[in-house]
Enzyme design. Structure first.
Site: not given
Length: 317
Positions: A38, A105-106, A173
């Protein structure tokens, strides 16, 4: 037979603390390590976010366990050619005991250079191309690549392991699961989702390894442990795509105000009841995961490792 690893949280701990936890994990009987990658923590209460590649280098000298990033995003904040160099060096340092876990990712970590944050389908397209670029570079050959999202010109990794670094793909997903099946050397998940494993196997995953992580909060007082889990990781209970699109720790703090301690207590194993921890871990094993990585929330690290060494891991063996 399912194996059990420890999940190092870069969001909560300093580099020195992470290395010490890795030592305790090996002494407790955990067989491998995950470490999060992160730029920011999810909230200010977590309070840390060291550069993962520096810590991986320290781990290579401190323990003999395999290490994997869980997970690195090789698409926006860092170019896949640079991630490939970092991963190849890590694999050399660890004598081949390194796997690269990757995901789409974010925004929390990837928007920091001011780049646009693409929609999910584009992020997965970028991830698949990034994997292709990294696999080319892991050969040690000179690489030039001109794709839809990335350009590499006359690049060669001179420091590479004997075998290419395995790349495991995170999937939350169906689209990501399909990508993991066709492009990954393994699957990374964060829920005891048997259907996800079955789709991965049918889609081309075959006998490739499937791994998952879960968080627990051991402590002698369950109410205090629930409070600690809520204070540090209420964001884990946020629904849908929120974790992928919120841009700052402050936004996560605002959204997490909607998450009650009761909800955290219902979803995170807390306290010191052996059966509670065994049931949570076994749910992942029963779903079919090859390796389950456990993360202890908060500062009660030594007590957690003593508890798992004496009470939990012997019953899972």
């Amino acid at each position: 037979m399912t194996e059990y690893g420890y999940f190092l949280s870069s969001e909560e701990h300093t580099p020195a603390e992470l290395v010490e936890q890795a030592r305790m994990a090996e002494q407790a009987g955990f067989t491998s390590l995950w470490i999060s990658d992160h730029y920011h923590p999810w909230n200010d209460s977590q309070g840390q976010s060291p550069f993962v590649w520096s810590v991986v280098g320290a781990l290579s000298e401190a323990v003999s366990l395999p290490v994997e990033t869980a997970v690195t995003c090789p698409t926006v904040r860092m170019h896949p050619a640079v991630v490939a160099q970092a991963a190849a060096t890590s694999a050399v340092q660890l004598g081949g005991r390194f796997r690269l876990g990757v995901g789409s990712g974010e925004a929390l970590n990837e928007h920091i250079l001011g780049d646009a944050w693409p929609e999910a389908s584009v992020r997965l397209e970028m991830l698949e191309e990034a994997i292709q670029v990294m696999r080319l570079l892991f050969t040690g050959d000179q690489v030039s690549h001109r794709g839809k999202h990335y350009t590499v010109e006359n690049a060669r990794l001179y420091t590479v392991p004997d075998e290419p670094v395995p790349i495991d793909v995170s999937a939350f997903g169906p689209q990501a699961g399909e990508l993991a099946s066709r492009a990954g050397d393994g699957l990374v998940a964060m829920a005891p989702d048997q259907a996800l494993i079955e789709r991965f196997r049918r889609g081309g995953g075959g006998g490739k390894p499937v791994s998952a992580g879960l968080k627990v909060c051991w402590g002698p007082d369950r109410e205090a442990a629930v409070h600690e889990a809520h204070r540090l990781w209420a964001n884990e209970q946020l629904p849908g795509e929120l974790p992928q699109v919120l841009p700052t720790p402050r936004h996560f703090e605002q959204a997490s105000e909607l998450v009650t301690p009761e909800r955290v207590g219902e979803n995170v194993p807390c306290g010191s009841e052996v059966d509670v921890h065994l049931a949570a871990v076994r749910e992942y094993a029963d779903a079919g995961f090859d390796t389950v990585y456990v993360n202890q929330i908060g500062k009660e690290q030594r007590g957690f490792f003593d508890f798992y060494r004496t009470k939990v891991l012997p019953q899972l063996a």
